[in-house]
Design a protein around this motif. Structure first.
Motif, PDB file in Angstrom:
ATOM      1  N   CYS A 123       0.820  -1.221   0.000  1.00  0.00           N
ATOM      2  CA  CYS A 123       0.000   0.000   0.000  1.00  0.00           C
ATOM      3  C   CYS A 123       0.856   1.274   0.000  1.00  0.00           C
ATOM      4  O   CYS A 123       0.318   2.371  -0.094  1.00  0.00           O
ATOM      5  N   ILE A 126      -0.303   3.953   2.429  1.00  0.00           N
ATOM      6  CA  ILE A 126      -1.698   4.409   2.443  1.00  0.00           C
ATOM      7  C   ILE A 126      -2.427   3.915   3.701  1.00  0.00           C
ATOM      8  O   ILE A 126      -3.185   4.669   4.322  1.00  0.00           O
ATOM      9  N   VAL A 157     -11.308   8.251  -3.284  1.00  0.00           N
ATOM     10  CA  VAL A 157      -9.871   8.084  -3.109  1.00  0.00           C
ATOM     11  C   VAL A 157      -9.226   7.729  -4.438  1.00  0.00           C
ATOM     12  O   VAL A 157      -9.702   6.844  -5.150  1.00  0.00           O
ATOM     13  N   LEU A 159      -5.743   6.487  -6.021  1.00  0.00           N
ATOM     14  CA  LEU A 159      -4.433   5.938  -5.661  1.00  0.00           C
ATOM     15  C   LEU A 159      -3.560   5.823  -6.901  1.00  0.00           C
ATOM     16  O   LEU A 159      -4.070   5.695  -8.013  1.00  0.00           O
ATOM     17  N   LEU A 163       0.026   0.967  -7.759  1.00  0.00           N
ATOM     18  CA  LEU A 163      -0.373   0.190  -6.596  1.00  0.00           C
ATOM     19  C   LEU A 163      -1.045  -1.116  -7.021  1.00  0.00           C
ATOM     20  O   LEU A 163      -0.941  -2.131  -6.335  1.00  0.00           O
ATOM     21  N   LYS A 194      -8.313   0.805  -1.183  1.00  0.00           N
ATOM     22  CA  LYS A 194      -9.257   1.912  -1.163  1.00  0.00           C
ATOM     23  C   LYS A 194     -10.353   1.691  -0.127  1.00  0.00           C
ATOM     24  O   LYS A 194     -10.709   2.579   0.638  1.00  0.00           O
ATOM     25  N   GLU A 225      -6.302  12.436  -3.180  1.00  0.00           N
ATOM     26  CA  GLU A 225      -5.461  11.801  -4.187  1.00  0.00           C
ATOM     27  C   GLU A 225      -4.051  11.593  -3.653  1.00  0.00           C
ATOM     28  O   GLU A 225      -3.516  12.443  -2.943  1.00  0.00           O
ATOM     29  N   PHE A 226      -3.501  10.459  -4.006  1.00  0.00           N
ATOM     30  CA  PHE A 226      -2.124  10.180  -3.600  1.00  0.00           C
ATOM     31  C   PHE A 226      -1.272   9.901  -4.837  1.00  0.00           C
ATOM     32  O   PHE A 226      -1.763   9.315  -5.801  1.00  0.00           O
ATOM     33  N   ARG A 258      -5.454   4.092 -13.929  1.00  0.00           N
ATOM     34  CA  ARG A 258      -5.768   2.934 -13.095  1.00  0.00           C
ATOM     35  C   ARG A 258      -6.571   1.901 -13.889  1.00  0.00           C
ATOM     36  O   ARG A 258      -6.272   0.708 -13.844  1.00  0.00           O
ATOM     37  N   CYS A 288       3.484   7.275  -0.059  1.00  0.00           N
ATOM     38  CA  CYS A 288       2.755   8.068  -1.051  1.00  0.00           C
ATOM     39  C   CYS A 288       2.669   9.509  -0.582  1.00  0.00           C
ATOM     40  O   CYS A 288       2.756   9.807   0.611  1.00  0.00           O
TER      41      CYS A 288
END
Ligand code: ZN
Length: 541
Positions: A123, A126, A157, A159, A163, A194, A225-226, A258, A288
């Motif tokens: 993660c 996260i 969220v 990511l 990830l 998430k 947002e990361f 993604r 992150c």
């Protein structure tokens, strides 16, 4: 107590050794008890550690685990060949797994102390410090700062796409182990990062915002947002294994979205994946990076009717070569007070047809609707709407608004539907070259449903395709003024070009008024008297 079963033991062991955080371990054990994720990480870690190191019957399990470890190792070496980052921690750990339980204990605790300060390989932080109070406070502050009015909010969220690659790698890592034991682990059963993130953070955000409901669907969205620049390149190999998944699109900065990465991972074979990507995922040095919190309220739609009393006011801002030709416009005069009432960040204006800059719109006015983008306030009472309407009407004598109301997006389409069939009424002031008498005009009053062929007018040809459109003038009436002037009333199908009907547009509109009156005619003034669209519903004054 964590809801773990004996069969989870090898997974827990394997993942902790690989550098997974405690919460990621729970995810891969498919623990769906939300409270388990909300506990302090250290407590979970301690419990996991106790879980893998105790009981007698774990010995036989360990023995089995050991033999598979061995298998996997050779497997790994053959297939994935991690080039220059053999996970040194694992290398140290694995030899220490052997039977002596005390030794294993020490190894595990050393590992766990390490893991505490280490960034989780799956993660990337996260589910570690990035879902703590600091983050919850930051989100709540961002929402408060913008002074939104809302009942509920949904947390979204975003990511980093890579990830998914780490998740996939970790899943393969676990799957190999489980397959040896004939246990199936469906990737869909693994709790998503998430999901776990929201389980942990939602309650904290709700608390920081004074108990507001954080739900799964809401008109108000708070986006977190990361990014993780350090590992951005991790998913790049997928573009060569699945070029179809990574087609450049106009609006995206990177093809590695993604969605695209998930799709490519569904297609790639395990063997191919392992050739390109370390399994388990390689260690990362940083967590992150959280980006600015983005708040967005869904659009609010406002509709009404407007009059335009001025012959030098365009409907929309009139800009030619970057230079303003008219100081204002109908939409700006209407929009300014509405935007400030709803504290919206922008708008889209649409109306049932439009009038030229020199044409007035009288009678009950022209229906219009506005989409208000990202409104910070989304509800106004009837009284407030009435007040808003007055504010607009007091702000300028060039326009007037009535029937101002909040409508739904769906209702808005009523304005545009069947627009072609609607009728509009006009009054035009006509000039004739030849002198006329009242009697010369009477035949016009008797014409019914006159069909015109209108070639796209020269004046709009720069923005409309060349075509011949048929339009109907349902009826006309005349009012004699003097020997060269008269008023012509027309009821027409929507979309009829009135000016072109009068002067003929060099023969591009046929028949036209010049032909009918057998003289040059021109239009001096034009007013829209009514736009017969029964939307929006009228509001009694
Ligand atoms: Zn993790």
């Amino acid at each position: 107590m964590l809801p773990l079963k004996e069969k989870d033991k090898p997974i827990v062991q394997k993942l902790l050794s690989a550098g997974c955080c405690a919460r990621c371990v729970l995810r891969f054990c498919c623990v769906s008890v939300q409270a388990a994720y909300r506990r302090p990480q250290q407590d979970t870690l301690n419990e996991l550690q106790a879980f893998i190191s105790n009981t007698e019957n774990s010995k036989s399990q360990d023995a089995a685990a050991e033999s598979t470890e061995g298998n996997n190792k050779s497997h790994d070496a053959a297939e994935s060949e991690p080039p220059d980052d053999p996970p040194s921690k694992r290398a140290k750990l694995e030899p220490s797994v052997p039977d002596a339980p005390s030794e294993e204990d020490t190894a595990a605790s050393v590992k766990l102390k390490d893991g505490e300060s280490c960034v989780c390989v799956v993660c990337l932080g996260i589910l570690q410090e990035l879902c703590g109070t600091t983050q919850a406070v930051k989100i709540a502050e961002a929402v408060k700062a913008e002074k939104y009015e809302f009942d509920t909010l949904v947390l979204s969220v975003s990511l980093p796409a890579q990830l998914c690659v780490r998740e996939h790698s970790c899943w393969l890592h676990v799957k190999k182990e489980l397959r040896e034991k004939s246990v199936a682990l469906d990737k869909d059963d693994v709790i998503q990062v998430k999901e776990a993130f929201k389980w942990i953070l939602q309650g904290q955000v709700a608390k920081e915002l004074g108990g507001v409901a954080v739900v799964t669907r809401s008109l108000f969205e708070v986006g977190v947002e990361f990014t993780h620049p350090e590992t951005d390149a991790d998913c790049h190999f997928l573009s060569s294994t699945c070029p179809d998944c990574f087609k450049p699109t106009k609006n995206k900065q990177s093809v590695f979205t993604r969605m695209a990465v998930v799709k490519a991972l569904e297609k790639i074979s395990d063997a191919k994946f392992l050739k390109h990507s370390p399994c388990p995922p390689a260690a990362a040095t940083s967590s992150c990076i959280p980006q600015d919190v983005q708040c967005l309220h869904v659009s609010v739609f406002v509709a009404g009717r407007y009059n335009k009393f001025c012959r030098s006011l365009p409907q929309t801002p009139w800009v030619i070569d970057g230079e303003r030709r008219m100081e204002s416009s109908v939409e700006e005069l209407i929009a300014a007070p509405i935007l400030s009432s709803f504290r919206a960040s922008g708008f889209n204006f649409s109306s049932s047809g439009r009038e030229d800059v020199d044409v007035r719109t009288l009678g009950n006015g022209r229906p219009f609707a506005m989409e208000l983008l990202n409104p910070h306030k989304s509800r106004l009472s009837k009284a407030e709407m009435k007040q808003l309407q007055e504010t607009i009407n007091n702000s300028s004598d060039k326009i007037r608004v009535r029937d101002l109301q909040i409508v739904t997006r769906e209702a808005m389409s009523r304005m545009k539907e069947g627009e072609e069939e609607k009728t509009k009424s006009y009054t035009a002031l006509i000039w004739t070259q030849k002198p006329i008498q009242s009697e010369d005009l009477t035949f016009l009053d008797d014409i019914k449903d006159l069909t015109l062929d209108q070639k796209t007018p020269l004046r709009v040809l720069h923005r409309r395709a060349l075509a011949v459109r048929q339009r109907v003038i349902h009826n006309m009436n005349t009012r004699f003024l003097d020997s060269h002037h008269f008023y012509l009333g027309l009821k027409t199908q929507a979309g009829t070009y009135i000016k072109e009907f009068v002067h003929g547009d060099f023969g591009r509109t046929k028949p036209n008024l010049c032909e009918l009156l057998k003289t040059e005619t021109d239009i001096l003034e034009l007013d829209v008297e009514s736009v017969d669209v029964d939307w929006p519903p009228s509001i009694p004054e």
